[in-house]
Design a protein around this motif. Structure first.
Motif, PDB file in Angstrom:
ATOM      1  N   LYS A   2       2.805  -0.161   7.237  1.00 19.17           N
ATOM      2  CA  LYS A   2       2.770  -0.410   5.801  1.00 19.17           C
ATOM      3  C   LYS A   2       3.966   0.254   5.144  1.00 19.17           C
ATOM      4  O   LYS A   2       4.437   1.295   5.608  1.00 19.17           O
ATOM      5  N   GLN A   3       4.418  -0.356   4.053  1.00 19.97           N
ATOM      6  CA  GLN A   3       5.560   0.234   3.359  1.00 19.97           C
ATOM      7  C   GLN A   3       5.344   0.253   1.862  1.00 19.97           C
ATOM      8  O   GLN A   3       4.701  -0.607   1.291  1.00 19.97           O
ATOM      9  N   VAL A   4       5.940   1.286   1.257  1.00 23.62           N
ATOM     10  CA  VAL A   4       5.780   1.549  -0.165  1.00 23.62           C
ATOM     11  C   VAL A   4       7.146   1.819  -0.778  1.00 23.62           C
ATOM     12  O   VAL A   4       8.017   2.399  -0.123  1.00 23.62           O
ATOM     13  N   LEU A   5       7.311   1.404  -2.023  1.00 22.44           N
ATOM     14  CA  LEU A   5       8.477   1.770  -2.831  1.00 22.44           C
ATOM     15  C   LEU A   5       7.999   2.754  -3.881  1.00 22.44           C
ATOM     16  O   LEU A   5       7.054   2.462  -4.619  1.00 22.44           O
ATOM     17  N   VAL A   6       8.623   3.920  -3.920  1.00 23.79           N
ATOM     18  CA  VAL A   6       8.322   4.927  -4.945  1.00 23.79           C
ATOM     19  C   VAL A   6       9.552   5.033  -5.834  1.00 23.79           C
ATOM     20  O   VAL A   6      10.612   5.489  -5.387  1.00 23.79           O
ATOM     21  N   THR A   7       9.429   4.601  -7.100  1.00 20.34           N
ATOM     22  CA  THR A   7      10.555   4.726  -8.011  1.00 20.34           C
ATOM     23  C   THR A   7      10.621   6.165  -8.507  1.00 20.34           C
ATOM     24  O   THR A   7       9.595   6.832  -8.652  1.00 20.34           O
ATOM     25  N   GLY A  25       2.069   8.160   7.401  1.00 21.52           N
ATOM     26  CA  GLY A  25       2.610   7.208   8.356  1.00 21.52           C
ATOM     27  C   GLY A  25       3.180   5.930   7.768  1.00 21.52           C
ATOM     28  O   GLY A  25       3.449   4.983   8.498  1.00 21.52           O
ATOM     29  N   TRP A  26       3.388   5.896   6.469  1.00 20.48           N
ATOM     30  CA  TRP A  26       3.982   4.724   5.827  1.00 20.48           C
ATOM     31  C   TRP A  26       5.499   4.770   5.961  1.00 20.48           C
ATOM     32  O   TRP A  26       6.097   5.847   6.031  1.00 20.48           O
ATOM     33  N   ARG A  27       6.133   3.591   5.959  1.00 25.70           N
ATOM     34  CA  ARG A  27       7.578   3.517   5.739  1.00 25.70           C
ATOM     35  C   ARG A  27       7.747   3.661   4.231  1.00 25.70           C
ATOM     36  O   ARG A  27       7.165   2.900   3.465  1.00 25.70           O
ATOM     37  N   VAL A  28       8.541   4.625   3.810  1.00 23.16           N
ATOM     38  CA  VAL A  28       8.692   4.908   2.387  1.00 23.16           C
ATOM     39  C   VAL A  28      10.108   4.558   1.945  1.00 23.16           C
ATOM     40  O   VAL A  28      11.085   5.031   2.533  1.00 23.16           O
ATOM     41  N   TRP A  29      10.186   3.759   0.913  1.00 22.99           N
ATOM     42  CA  TRP A  29      11.454   3.476   0.243  1.00 22.99           C
ATOM     43  C   TRP A  29      11.499   4.384  -0.977  1.00 22.99           C
ATOM     44  O   TRP A  29      10.676   4.238  -1.883  1.00 22.99           O
ATOM     45  N   CYS A  30      12.414   5.314  -0.972  1.00 21.13           N
ATOM     46  CA  CYS A  30      12.564   6.292  -2.054  1.00 21.13           C
ATOM     47  C   CYS A  30      13.683   5.818  -2.979  1.00 21.13           C
ATOM     48  O   CYS A  30      14.858   5.828  -2.600  1.00 21.13           O
ATOM     49  N   HIS A  31      13.301   5.410  -4.187  1.00 21.63           N
ATOM     50  CA  HIS A  31      14.276   4.964  -5.175  1.00 21.63           C
ATOM     51  C   HIS A  31      14.820   6.155  -5.954  1.00 21.63           C
ATOM     52  O   HIS A  31      14.095   7.114  -6.240  1.00 21.63           O
ATOM     53  N   TYR A  32      16.084   6.073  -6.291  1.00 15.11           N
ATOM     54  CA  TYR A  32      16.717   7.046  -7.188  1.00 15.11           C
ATOM     55  C   TYR A  32      17.770   6.307  -7.992  1.00 15.11           C
ATOM     56  O   TYR A  32      18.204   5.220  -7.619  1.00 15.11           O
ATOM     57  N   GLN A  33      18.148   6.910  -9.111  1.00 11.80           N
ATOM     58  CA  GLN A  33      19.256   6.328  -9.875  1.00 11.80           C
ATOM     59  C   GLN A  33      20.507   7.177  -9.693  1.00 11.80           C
ATOM     60  O   GLN A  33      21.502   6.716  -9.163  1.00 11.80           O
ATOM     61  N   ARG A  34      20.447   8.436 -10.146  1.00 10.81           N
ATOM     62  CA  ARG A  34      21.616   9.313 -10.070  1.00 10.81           C
ATOM     63  C   ARG A  34      21.421  10.499  -9.125  1.00 10.81           C
ATOM     64  O   ARG A  34      22.319  11.302  -8.966  1.00 10.81           O
ATOM     65  N   SER A  35      20.270  10.615  -8.518  1.00 17.35           N
ATOM     66  CA  SER A  35      19.927  11.801  -7.726  1.00 17.35           C
ATOM     67  C   SER A  35      20.161  11.594  -6.235  1.00 17.35           C
ATOM     68  O   SER A  35      19.284  11.869  -5.418  1.00 17.35           O
ATOM     69  N   ALA A  36      21.337  11.126  -5.875  1.00 13.92           N
ATOM     70  CA  ALA A  36      21.626  10.833  -4.469  1.00 13.92           C
ATOM     71  C   ALA A  36      21.473  12.067  -3.588  1.00 13.92           C
ATOM     72  O   ALA A  36      20.873  11.988  -2.509  1.00 13.92           O
ATOM     73  N   ALA A  37      21.994  13.204  -4.018  1.00 11.96           N
ATOM     74  CA  ALA A  37      21.930  14.405  -3.182  1.00 11.96           C
ATOM     75  C   ALA A  37      20.480  14.829  -2.947  1.00 11.96           C
ATOM     76  O   ALA A  37      20.101  15.168  -1.812  1.00 11.96           O
ATOM     77  N   VAL A  56      17.049   3.919  -1.647  1.00 15.90           N
ATOM     78  CA  VAL A  56      17.559   2.757  -2.356  1.00 15.90           C
ATOM     79  C   VAL A  56      17.910   3.184  -3.780  1.00 15.90           C
ATOM     80  O   VAL A  56      17.120   3.849  -4.452  1.00 15.90           O
ATOM     81  N   GLN A  57      19.116   2.829  -4.210  1.00 16.50           N
ATOM     82  CA  GLN A  57      19.609   3.229  -5.528  1.00 16.50           C
ATOM     83  C   GLN A  57      19.594   2.026  -6.447  1.00 16.50           C
ATOM     84  O   GLN A  57      19.957   0.921  -6.049  1.00 16.50           O
ATOM     85  N   ALA A  58      19.154   2.247  -7.687  1.00 13.01           N
ATOM     86  CA  ALA A  58      19.201   1.188  -8.701  1.00 13.01           C
ATOM     87  C   ALA A  58      19.001   1.798 -10.076  1.00 13.01           C
ATOM     88  O   ALA A  58      18.295   2.796 -10.227  1.00 13.01           O
ATOM     89  N   ASP A  59      19.623   1.176 -11.061  1.00 12.18           N
ATOM     90  CA  ASP A  59      19.396   1.517 -12.460  1.00 12.18           C
ATOM     91  C   ASP A  59      18.280   0.605 -12.951  1.00 12.18           C
ATOM     92  O   ASP A  59      18.464  -0.602 -13.080  1.00 12.18           O
ATOM     93  N   LEU A  60      17.101   1.165 -13.204  1.00 14.80           N
ATOM     94  CA  LEU A  60      15.946   0.360 -13.579  1.00 14.80           C
ATOM     95  C   LEU A  60      16.091  -0.302 -14.948  1.00 14.80           C
ATOM     96  O   LEU A  60      15.312  -1.190 -15.282  1.00 14.80           O
ATOM     97  N   ALA A  61      17.084   0.103 -15.723  1.00 13.02           N
ATOM     98  CA  ALA A  61      17.327  -0.541 -17.013  1.00 13.02           C
ATOM     99  C   ALA A  61      18.089  -1.855 -16.848  1.00 13.02           C
ATOM    100  O   ALA A  61      18.244  -2.601 -17.809  1.00 13.02           O
TER     101      ALA A  61
END
Length: 149
Positions: A2-7, A25-37, A56-61
């Motif tokens: 199973k996989q989840v996206l956490v914005t 045990g999930w595959r997790v997609w961790c979203h960030y905008q400016r917090s790459a480090a 995964v990086q994206a500007d949600l606006a």
């Protein structure tokens, strides 16, 4: 798997949500905008424990970036099973000095992006998914509301 996206998954509550899904045990997609480090540090921490964490990086606006992000995830690993809308934008506001561009930005991040993400997730139509098998969770003032029980 199973996989989840956490914005907004790189810091604070979002990072803890990422940790909990990874531990389960999930595959997790961790979203960030400016917090790459911060996102990379969290990914390294969890991968050292054997977790499957993707960034995964994206500007949600920006709707085009939201669409690109979901398409990237689907192409890389298939449809999402769960979406946690944790990212938010809240600016101080006293009501007497309305900042219209700022208000529009908050609406894009806090309302439009979660609605778009939920819609895009539903459109993925996982072959085995039946109603109720996918969840969308919105984080509001650190209270969790599961909108698909």
């Amino acid at each position: 798997m199973k996989q989840v996206l956490v914005t907004g998954g790189a810091h604070r509550l979002g990072a803890e949500i990422v940790r909990q899904f990874a531990a389960a045990g999930w595959r997790v997609w961790c979203h960030y905008q400016r917090s790459a480090a911060a996102a990379q540090a969290l990914q390294a921490e969890l991968q050292s424990q054997g977790a499957n964490v993707e960034l995964v990086q994206a500007d949600l606006a920006q709707s085009a970036e939201v669409e690109r992000m979901v398409a990237h995830i689907a192409q890389a690993t298939g449809p999402l099973d769960c979406l946690v809308n944790n990212a938010s934008l809240f600016e101080p506001d006293e009501g007497t000095d309305m900042d219209l561009p700022g208000a529009r930005l908050q609406i894009e991040v806090n309302l439009i992006a979660p609605m778009l993400l939920a819609s895009l997730m539903a459109q993925q139509a996982a072959p085995k998914a039946t109603p109720g098998q996918r969840s969308v969770v919105h984080i509001l003032d650190q209270k969790v509301f599961n909108l698909n029980p």
